[in-house]
Design a protein around this motif. Structure first.
Motif, PDB file in Angstrom:
ATOM      1  N   ARG A 180      17.442  -1.417   7.092  1.00 17.25           N
ATOM      2  CA  ARG A 180      16.049  -1.828   7.003  1.00 17.25           C
ATOM      3  C   ARG A 180      15.218  -0.634   6.579  1.00 17.25           C
ATOM      4  N   GLU A 181      14.053  -0.919   6.034  1.00 18.21           N
ATOM      5  CA  GLU A 181      13.174   0.148   5.586  1.00 18.21           C
ATOM      6  C   GLU A 181      11.770  -0.117   6.081  1.00 18.21           C
ATOM      7  N   ALA A 182      11.095   0.930   6.496  1.00 16.15           N
ATOM      8  CA  ALA A 182       9.697   0.820   6.897  1.00 16.15           C
ATOM      9  C   ALA A 182       8.924   1.932   6.207  1.00 16.15           C
ATOM     10  N   THR A 183       7.696   1.630   5.807  1.00 15.07           N
ATOM     11  CA  THR A 183       6.817   2.645   5.236  1.00 15.07           C
ATOM     12  C   THR A 183       5.599   2.783   6.133  1.00 15.07           C
ATOM     13  N   LEU A 184       5.279   4.029   6.445  1.00 14.67           N
ATOM     14  CA  LEU A 184       4.078   4.290   7.237  1.00 14.67           C
ATOM     15  C   LEU A 184       2.858   4.063   6.346  1.00 14.67           C
ATOM     16  N   TYR A 185       1.935   3.215   6.772  1.00 21.02           N
ATOM     17  CA  TYR A 185       0.737   2.967   5.971  1.00 21.02           C
ATOM     18  C   TYR A 185      -0.438   2.829   6.912  1.00 21.02           C
ATOM     19  N   ARG A 186      -1.534   3.539   6.582  1.00 18.59           N
ATOM     20  CA  ARG A 186      -2.645   3.664   7.533  1.00 18.59           C
ATOM     21  C   ARG A 186      -3.313   2.320   7.832  1.00 18.59           C
ATOM     22  N   GLY A 243       0.815  -1.208   0.000  1.00 21.00           N
ATOM     23  CA  GLY A 243       0.000   0.000   0.000  1.00 21.00           C
ATOM     24  C   GLY A 243       0.851   1.261   0.000  1.00 21.00           C
ATOM     25  N   PRO A 244       0.284   2.376  -0.499  1.00 19.25           N
ATOM     26  CA  PRO A 244       1.032   3.625  -0.559  1.00 19.25           C
ATOM     27  C   PRO A 244       1.050   4.346   0.784  1.00 19.25           C
ATOM     28  N   GLY A 245       2.195   4.813   1.204  1.00 18.34           N
ATOM     29  CA  GLY A 245       2.304   5.530   2.471  1.00 18.34           C
ATOM     30  C   GLY A 245       2.810   6.944   2.249  1.00 18.34           C
ATOM     31  N   PRO A 246       2.578   7.827   3.220  1.00 18.21           N
ATOM     32  CA  PRO A 246       3.039   9.210   3.080  1.00 18.21           C
ATOM     33  C   PRO A 246       4.526   9.378   3.350  1.00 18.21           C
ATOM     34  N   VAL A 247       5.133   8.416   4.024  1.00 16.89           N
ATOM     35  CA  VAL A 247       6.548   8.579   4.377  1.00 16.89           C
ATOM     36  C   VAL A 247       7.158   7.198   4.614  1.00 16.89           C
ATOM     37  N   SER A 248       8.448   7.080   4.300  1.00 18.85           N
ATOM     38  CA  SER A 248       9.177   5.862   4.628  1.00 18.85           C
ATOM     39  C   SER A 248      10.428   6.247   5.400  1.00 18.85           C
ATOM     40  N   ALA A 249      10.994   5.281   6.092  1.00 23.63           N
ATOM     41  CA  ALA A 249      12.208   5.515   6.863  1.00 23.63           C
ATOM     42  C   ALA A 249      13.197   4.394   6.596  1.00 23.63           C
ATOM     43  N   GLN A 250      14.455   4.758   6.455  1.00 23.54           N
ATOM     44  CA  GLN A 250      15.534   3.782   6.385  1.00 23.54           C
ATOM     45  C   GLN A 250      16.365   3.936   7.639  1.00 23.54           C
ATOM     46  N   VAL A 298       9.434   5.769  14.099  1.00 19.66           N
ATOM     47  CA  VAL A 298      10.621   5.008  13.683  1.00 19.66           C
ATOM     48  C   VAL A 298      11.060   4.074  14.804  1.00 19.66           C
ATOM     49  N   ALA A 299      10.965   4.525  16.061  1.00 23.41           N
ATOM     50  CA  ALA A 299      11.353   3.674  17.187  1.00 23.41           C
ATOM     51  C   ALA A 299      10.485   2.419  17.227  1.00 23.41           C
ATOM     52  N   VAL A 300       9.187   2.582  16.972  1.00 17.95           N
ATOM     53  CA  VAL A 300       8.274   1.426  16.951  1.00 17.95           C
ATOM     54  C   VAL A 300       8.599   0.522  15.770  1.00 17.95           C
ATOM     55  N   ALA A 301       8.845   1.114  14.605  1.00 16.70           N
ATOM     56  CA  ALA A 301       9.131   0.326  13.403  1.00 16.70           C
ATOM     57  C   ALA A 301      10.415  -0.480  13.591  1.00 16.70           C
ATOM     58  N   ARG A 302      11.410   0.115  14.236  1.00 16.54           N
ATOM     59  CA  ARG A 302      12.671  -0.598  14.465  1.00 16.54           C
ATOM     60  C   ARG A 302      12.466  -1.758  15.427  1.00 16.54           C
ATOM     61  N   ALA A 303      11.688  -1.550  16.472  1.00 14.24           N
ATOM     62  CA  ALA A 303      11.426  -2.612  17.445  1.00 14.24           C
ATOM     63  C   ALA A 303      10.683  -3.760  16.786  1.00 14.24           C
ATOM     64  N   ARG A 304       9.766  -3.432  15.852  1.00 17.60           N
ATOM     65  CA  ARG A 304       8.997  -4.470  15.178  1.00 17.60           C
ATOM     66  C   ARG A 304       9.925  -5.349  14.346  1.00 17.60           C
ATOM     67  N   HIS A 305      10.893  -4.731  13.676  1.00 16.18           N
ATOM     68  CA  HIS A 305      11.829  -5.525  12.883  1.00 16.18           C
ATOM     69  C   HIS A 305      12.658  -6.439  13.772  1.00 16.18           C
ATOM     70  N   VAL A 306      13.035  -5.953  14.950  1.00 16.37           N
ATOM     71  CA  VAL A 306      13.801  -6.790  15.867  1.00 16.37           C
ATOM     72  C   VAL A 306      12.977  -8.008  16.263  1.00 16.37           C
ATOM     73  N   ASP A 307      11.678  -7.784  16.548  1.00 16.99           N
ATOM     74  CA  ASP A 307      10.811  -8.901  16.904  1.00 16.99           C
ATOM     75  C   ASP A 307      10.772  -9.935  15.785  1.00 16.99           C
ATOM     76  N   GLN A 308      10.671  -9.471  14.553  1.00 13.56           N
ATOM     77  CA  GLN A 308      10.614 -10.405  13.427  1.00 13.56           C
ATOM     78  C   GLN A 308      11.911 -11.192  13.322  1.00 13.56           C
ATOM     79  N   GLN A 309      13.031 -10.520  13.596  1.00 11.27           N
ATOM     80  CA  GLN A 309      14.310 -11.214  13.541  1.00 11.27           C
ATOM     81  C   GLN A 309      14.376 -12.269  14.642  1.00 11.27           C
ATOM     82  N   GLN A 310      13.861 -11.931  15.814  1.00  8.49           N
ATOM     83  CA  GLN A 310      13.855 -12.900  16.908  1.00  8.49           C
ATOM     84  C   GLN A 310      12.987 -14.094  16.559  1.00  8.49           C
TER      85      GLN A 310
END
Ligand SMILES: [Zn+2]
Length: 116
Positions: free
Chosen positions: A47-53, A23-30, A91-103
Motif C-alpha cells: 500500500r502507499e500513502a502520501t502525506l498531504y496537508r 494533491g502534492p505531498g512532501p513525502v510518501s510511504a510504501q 506511517v502507523a496512522v496511515a497503515r491503520a487508516r488503510h485497515v479501516d478502509q479494508q474493514q
C-alpha cells in the motif's frame, strides 16, 4: 526503519501525489499490506500513502511531520532521529487508516451478501 517482512519505504524525492485527492505531498510511504481474499487465502500486497496537508489535517501524527517539513527544507544528519520518529508515527496512522478502509469494504461486501 524495517523489520523482517515489514519493510517501509519513504520517498522524499518527487513523491507520488495524494491517492485520495491528487494533491502534492512532501513525502510518501510504501508499506506491506496483506488481506484475506474470498477463498480465505492471505494475499500479500503493498500500500502507499502520501502525506498531504489538506487530507491529513486534524491528524496529530501527520501534523507533526508536516510541521517538520515546514521548518526544514532539507534533511540534516542531526535531524534524522526527529524525522524518523515523526515519520514512523505518521506511517502507523496511515497503515491503520488503510485497515479501516479494508474493514469497511469487507462489511459492505458482507451486507450485500445478506450476512449482516
Ligand atoms: Zn489528498
Amino acid at each position: 526503519m524495517s523489520e523482517e517482512g515489514n519493510e517501509i519505504v519513504l520517498q522524499l524525492a518527487d513523491p507520488p501525489n495524494c491517492p485520495r485527492c491528487g494533491g502534492p505531498g512532501p513525502v510518501s510511504a510504501q508499506f506491506p499490506h496483506s488481506w484475506t481474499n474470498a477463498s480465505g487465502e492471505q494475499v500479500p500486497g503493498i500500500r502507499e500513502a502520501t502525506l498531504y496537508r489538506v487530507c491529513d489535517r486534524d491528524e496529530p501524527a501527520a501534523e507533526g511531520l508536516l510541521a517538520f517539513f515546514a521548518l526544514h527544507k532539507t534533511l540534516k544528519p542531526s535531524e534524522l532521529e526527529t524525522f524518523h520518529d515523526l515519520s514512523a508515527a505518521w506511517v502507523a496512522v496511515a497503515r491503520a487508516r488503510h485497515v479501516d478502509q479494508q474493514q469497511l469494504a469487507d462489511e459492505y461486501e458482507r451486507s450485500r451478501n445478506g450476512e449482516l
